[in-house]
Design a protein around this motif. Structure first.
Motif, short mmCIF file in Angstrom:
data_model
loop_
_atom_site.label_atom_id
_atom_site.label_comp_id
_atom_site.label_asym_id
_atom_site.label_seq_id
_atom_site.Cartn_x
_atom_site.Cartn_y
_atom_site.Cartn_z
N THR A 40 0.74 -1.22 0.07
CA THR A 40 0.13 0.02 0.00
C THR A 40 0.80 1.24 0.06
O THR A 40 1.78 1.18 0.82
N PHE B 46 -5.83 3.67 -1.17
CA PHE B 46 -6.63 2.41 -0.99
C PHE B 46 -7.45 2.62 0.08
O PHE B 46 -8.51 1.89 0.17
N SER B 47 -7.60 3.65 0.76
CA SER B 47 -8.32 3.76 1.82
C SER B 47 -9.85 4.15 1.30
O SER B 47 -10.96 3.92 1.98
N SER C 169 -11.08 2.60 -1.14
CA SER C 169 -11.88 1.34 -1.86
C SER C 169 -13.23 1.12 -1.53
O SER C 169 -13.87 0.92 -2.59
N CYS D 57 -15.24 3.30 -1.96
CA CYS D 57 -16.03 4.28 -3.10
C CYS D 57 -16.00 3.71 -4.53
O CYS D 57 -16.54 4.54 -5.38
N LEU D 58 -15.18 2.54 -4.50
CA LEU D 58 -15.20 2.05 -6.05
C LEU D 58 -16.32 1.68 -6.72
O LEU D 58 -16.64 1.76 -8.06
N CYS E 88 -17.79 5.27 2.74
CA CYS E 88 -17.02 5.65 1.55
C CYS E 88 -17.01 7.36 1.60
O CYS E 88 -15.97 8.01 1.63
#
Length: 79
Positions: free
Chosen positions: A2, A15-16, A18, A20-21, A34
């Motif tokens: 990371t 990566f925090s 993620s 919200c993807l 998110c």
């Protein structure tokens, strides 16, 4: 591995975001997790798009997530 960077009292970790993807890629409404993480990472967004080379990959998705969370994006996103 990371990739994390530190700004003024802020840990930048792409990566925090993620959680919200789904919103960024598939137009799913953002979750509370998110939105909280996005708010925490706002000081890092310009660095992600410019300094780390993610550019357009993040730009449109970030706008969608920010709108869904009611977050104002930093000036680097205003063109």
């Amino acid at each position: 591995m990371t990739r994390t960077l530190q700004t003024d009292a802020q840990v930048c970790n792409l990566f925090s975001l993620s959680p919200c993807l789904g919103t960024a890629l598939f137009f799913i409404p953002p979750s509370g997790v998110c939105c909280r993480r996005l708010r925490d990472q706002v000081p890092c967004l310009c660095m992600y798009t410019q300094g780390m080379g993610y550019g357009q990959l993040l730009e449109s998705g970030a706008r969608r997530v920010a709108q869904g969370c009611g977050v104002v994006l930093p000036p680097c996103y205003i063109k």
